[in-house]
Design a protein around this motif. Structure first.
Motif, PDB file in Angstrom:
ATOM      1  N   GLY A  89       0.830  -1.195   0.000  1.00 27.38           N
ATOM      2  CA  GLY A  89       0.000   0.000   0.000  1.00 27.38           C
ATOM      3  C   GLY A  89       0.862   1.241   0.000  1.00 27.38           C
ATOM      4  N   ASP A  90       0.191   2.391   0.003  1.00 27.59           N
ATOM      5  CA  ASP A  90       0.929   3.649  -0.039  1.00 27.59           C
ATOM      6  C   ASP A  90       0.673   4.508   1.197  1.00 27.59           C
ATOM      7  N   GLY A  91       0.127   3.899   2.235  1.00 26.95           N
ATOM      8  CA  GLY A  91      -0.186   4.662   3.438  1.00 26.95           C
ATOM      9  C   GLY A  91      -1.606   5.162   3.473  1.00 26.95           C
ATOM     10  N   GLU A  92      -2.205   5.331   2.294  1.00 25.89           N
ATOM     11  CA  GLU A  92      -3.582   5.799   2.211  1.00 25.89           C
ATOM     12  C   GLU A  92      -4.504   4.738   1.605  1.00 25.89           C
ATOM     13  N   SER A  93      -3.913   3.721   1.000  1.00 26.16           N
ATOM     14  CA  SER A  93      -4.710   2.661   0.385  1.00 26.16           C
ATOM     15  C   SER A  93      -3.941   1.350   0.469  1.00 26.16           C
ATOM     16  N   ILE A  94      -4.663   0.259   0.265  1.00 26.09           N
ATOM     17  CA  ILE A  94      -4.084  -1.079   0.309  1.00 26.09           C
ATOM     18  C   ILE A  94      -4.393  -1.774  -1.008  1.00 26.09           C
ATOM     19  N   ASN A  95      -3.412  -2.470  -1.551  1.00 22.83           N
ATOM     20  CA  ASN A  95      -3.632  -3.226  -2.778  1.00 22.83           C
ATOM     21  C   ASN A  95      -3.979  -4.675  -2.432  1.00 22.83           C
ATOM     22  N   PRO A  96      -5.028  -5.223  -3.031  1.00 21.35           N
ATOM     23  CA  PRO A  96      -5.308  -6.643  -2.793  1.00 21.35           C
ATOM     24  C   PRO A  96      -4.213  -7.508  -3.410  1.00 21.35           C
ATOM     25  N   VAL A  97      -4.056  -8.701  -2.907  1.00 26.40           N
ATOM     26  CA  VAL A  97      -3.098  -9.651  -3.459  1.00 26.40           C
ATOM     27  C   VAL A  97      -3.798 -10.474  -4.532  1.00 26.40           C
ATOM     28  N   SER A  98      -3.158 -10.661  -5.672  1.00 24.80           N
ATOM     29  CA  SER A  98      -3.757 -11.399  -6.778  1.00 24.80           C
ATOM     30  C   SER A  98      -3.323 -12.857  -6.760  1.00 24.80           C
ATOM     31  N   GLU A 104      -8.624 -11.214  -7.009  1.00 22.49           N
ATOM     32  CA  GLU A 104      -8.132 -10.260  -6.019  1.00 22.49           C
ATOM     33  C   GLU A 104      -8.574 -10.694  -4.627  1.00 22.49           C
ATOM     34  N   ILE A 105      -7.650 -10.653  -3.665  1.00 23.53           N
ATOM     35  CA  ILE A 105      -7.912 -11.187  -2.329  1.00 23.53           C
ATOM     36  C   ILE A 105      -7.425 -10.207  -1.275  1.00 23.53           C
ATOM     37  N   MET A 106      -8.259 -10.010  -0.245  1.00 27.66           N
ATOM     38  CA  MET A 106      -7.822  -9.278   0.937  1.00 27.66           C
ATOM     39  C   MET A 106      -8.296 -10.026   2.170  1.00 27.66           C
ATOM     40  N   SER A 107      -7.368 -10.252   3.080  1.00 33.72           N
ATOM     41  CA  SER A 107      -7.630 -11.001   4.299  1.00 33.72           C
ATOM     42  C   SER A 107      -6.705 -10.478   5.389  1.00 33.72           C
ATOM     43  N   ILE A 108      -7.120 -10.614   6.622  1.00 29.30           N
ATOM     44  CA  ILE A 108      -6.270 -10.173   7.725  1.00 29.30           C
ATOM     45  C   ILE A 108      -4.940 -10.912   7.718  1.00 29.30           C
ATOM     46  N   GLN A 135     -13.194   0.130   2.506  1.00 30.72           N
ATOM     47  CA  GLN A 135     -12.958   1.546   2.240  1.00 30.72           C
ATOM     48  C   GLN A 135     -11.521   1.889   1.880  1.00 30.72           C
ATOM     49  N   GLU A 136     -10.555   1.048   2.269  1.00 34.16           N
ATOM     50  CA  GLU A 136      -9.152   1.380   2.030  1.00 34.16           C
ATOM     51  C   GLU A 136      -8.472   0.481   1.005  1.00 34.16           C
ATOM     52  N   VAL A 137      -9.086  -0.628   0.648  1.00 39.68           N
ATOM     53  CA  VAL A 137      -8.520  -1.514  -0.377  1.00 39.68           C
ATOM     54  C   VAL A 137      -9.003  -1.045  -1.752  1.00 39.68           C
ATOM     55  N   VAL A 138      -8.100  -0.999  -2.698  1.00 37.43           N
ATOM     56  CA  VAL A 138      -8.440  -0.570  -4.062  1.00 37.43           C
ATOM     57  C   VAL A 138      -8.799  -1.819  -4.884  1.00 37.43           C
ATOM     58  N   TRP A 139     -10.078  -2.047  -5.043  1.00 35.17           N
ATOM     59  CA  TRP A 139     -10.574  -3.205  -5.789  1.00 35.17           C
ATOM     60  C   TRP A 139     -10.845  -2.837  -7.243  1.00 35.17           C
ATOM     61  N   ASP A 140     -10.596  -3.778  -8.137  1.00 36.94           N
ATOM     62  CA  ASP A 140     -10.970  -3.620  -9.547  1.00 36.94           C
ATOM     63  C   ASP A 140     -11.623  -4.929  -9.981  1.00 36.94           C
ATOM     64  N   VAL A 141     -12.918  -5.055  -9.692  1.00 35.33           N
ATOM     65  CA  VAL A 141     -13.618  -6.326  -9.912  1.00 35.33           C
ATOM     66  C   VAL A 141     -15.027  -6.093 -10.436  1.00 35.33           C
ATOM     67  N   ASP A 142     -15.504  -7.092 -11.151  1.00 31.00           N
ATOM     68  CA  ASP A 142     -16.917  -7.112 -11.533  1.00 31.00           C
ATOM     69  C   ASP A 142     -17.758  -7.671 -10.384  1.00 31.00           C
ATOM     70  N   PHE A 143     -17.202  -8.682  -9.700  1.00 32.65           N
ATOM     71  CA  PHE A 143     -17.902  -9.315  -8.585  1.00 32.65           C
ATOM     72  C   PHE A 143     -16.966  -9.428  -7.389  1.00 32.65           C
ATOM     73  N   LEU A 144     -17.398  -8.871  -6.266  1.00 32.02           N
ATOM     74  CA  LEU A 144     -16.653  -8.994  -5.019  1.00 32.02           C
ATOM     75  C   LEU A 144     -17.442  -9.898  -4.080  1.00 32.02           C
ATOM     76  N   PHE A 145     -16.861 -11.061  -3.762  1.00 32.03           N
ATOM     77  CA  PHE A 145     -17.503 -12.004  -2.845  1.00 32.03           C
ATOM     78  C   PHE A 145     -16.997 -11.738  -1.430  1.00 32.03           C
ATOM     79  N   VAL A 146     -17.920 -11.623  -0.499  1.00 36.36           N
ATOM     80  CA  VAL A 146     -17.579 -11.365   0.894  1.00 36.36           C
ATOM     81  C   VAL A 146     -17.795 -12.651   1.682  1.00 36.36           C
ATOM     82  N   ASP A 147     -16.688 -13.243   2.125  1.00 33.20           N
ATOM     83  CA  ASP A 147     -16.733 -14.476   2.903  1.00 33.20           C
ATOM     84  C   ASP A 147     -16.979 -14.109   4.366  1.00 33.20           C
ATOM     85  N   MET A 148     -18.206 -14.358   4.813  1.00 30.19           N
ATOM     86  CA  MET A 148     -18.625 -13.928   6.147  1.00 30.19           C
ATOM     87  C   MET A 148     -18.252 -14.947   7.220  1.00 30.19           C
ATOM     88  N   PRO A 149     -18.088 -14.484   8.465  1.00 31.35           N
ATOM     89  CA  PRO A 149     -17.988 -15.419   9.579  1.00 31.35           C
ATOM     90  C   PRO A 149     -19.380 -15.967   9.880  1.00 31.35           C
TER      91      PRO A 149
END
Length: 274
Positions: A89-98, A104-108, A135-149
């Motif tokens: 990231g750049d301090g203001e945003s986070i890039n997902p890992v591909s 595109e993936i973001m996880s703790i 709000q801080e990850v920069v996504w570029d997707v048609d579909f974002l799946f949210v894996d819930m607890p």
């Protein structure tokens, strides 16, 4: 949800947690067309596997897909895809890992120095991390799946109130007890005004390697009864498949050639036409 609340809060001006949600915008540089939640009322039914396989299926259909791992205390999405952090990231945003195929993936786990370190946080902090992923990850997707607890607590509530969820997929397993748990997830989605795309039953059966007979390891399926009760479609009945388990454990979920979720993927794809 307020324990004392017994009325329809869709136009309520009080502080009821299930009043009409006020969605938060994603990162200014994000491009997200549709948000799909993958939920269940209990753990261990295969939400993460379903989230991952749906993302893979959408990539195979030619769409850009991502997975936001909202299971902060039990993250498994990076392991399924074989990806590791740290996310940049750049301090203001986070890039997902591909992933290998561009999911595109973001996880703790992609932000921790030690991915095996436990996340011992209280509910509001966990919910805040999920909002950060939106709000801080920069996504570029048609579909974002949210894996819930599992359950209907802080994180699902935060997701439904913060993210403009276009639909949810509810994951279940064959046991009769799960029917009651699915009912809780259905009713929460209805309270939060979130469309339900359908049900996926995981571990529905096993196939005998010698004779091909379907064996109901966890008893007879009840998903059709549940679907009929709530007037929902059954999107898939996924078997216990040793090959799928093998690929998942190896972090090679994208290499699995099964088509169990093709119908579910087609249902999700239709959302872009609306």
């Amino acid at each position: 949800m307020s324990e004392a609340c017994t009325h329809d809060c869709s136009s309520c001006k009080s502080n009821c947690d299930h009043r009409a949600p006020q969605h938060e915008p994603p990162h200014a540089r994000s491009r997200i067309q549709k948000v799909i939640g993958v939920v269940s009322g209990k753990g261990g039914v295969g939400k993460s596997m379903t989230s991952a396989m749906l993302a893979v299926s959408m990539r195979r259909l030619g769409f850009k897909a991502g997975v936001l791992d909202a299971d902060i205390t039990g993250p498994s999405i990076p392991r399924l895809f074989g990806v590791k952090g740290p996310a940049t990231g750049d301090g203001e945003s986070i890039n997902p890992v591909s992933s290998r195929t561009g999911v595109e993936i973001m996880s703790i786990n992609l932000l921790l120095d030690d991915p095996e370190a436990p996340v011992v946080w209280r509910g509001p902090v966990i919910a805040g991390a999920v909002k950060q992923f939106w709000q801080e990850v920069v996504w570029d997707v048609d579909f974002l799946f949210v894996d819930m607890p599992p359950g209907t607590g802080d994180v699902p509530l935060t997701v439904f109130q913060t993210l403009p969820v276009d639909g949810i997929v509810i994951v279940s397993s064959p046991q009769e007890l799960v029917g009651m748990i699915v009912g809780k997830a259905v009713q929460m989605a209805q309270m939060m005004h979130v469309p339900i795309l359908g049900l996926v039953e995981n571990m529905s059966y096993a196939v005998c390697p010698d004779c091909g007979k379907h064996i109901n390891v966890f008893g007879d399926s009840h998903v059709d009864e549940i679907a009929d009760k709530y007037k929902l479609p059954v999107l898939a009945k996924m078997p216990i498949d040793p090959e799928l388990a093998k690929e998942a454990d190896a972090g090679m979920i994208e290499m699995f050639a099964g088509d169990y979720l093709d119908n579910a993927a087609q249902t999700v794809a239709k959302l872009l036409k609306k």
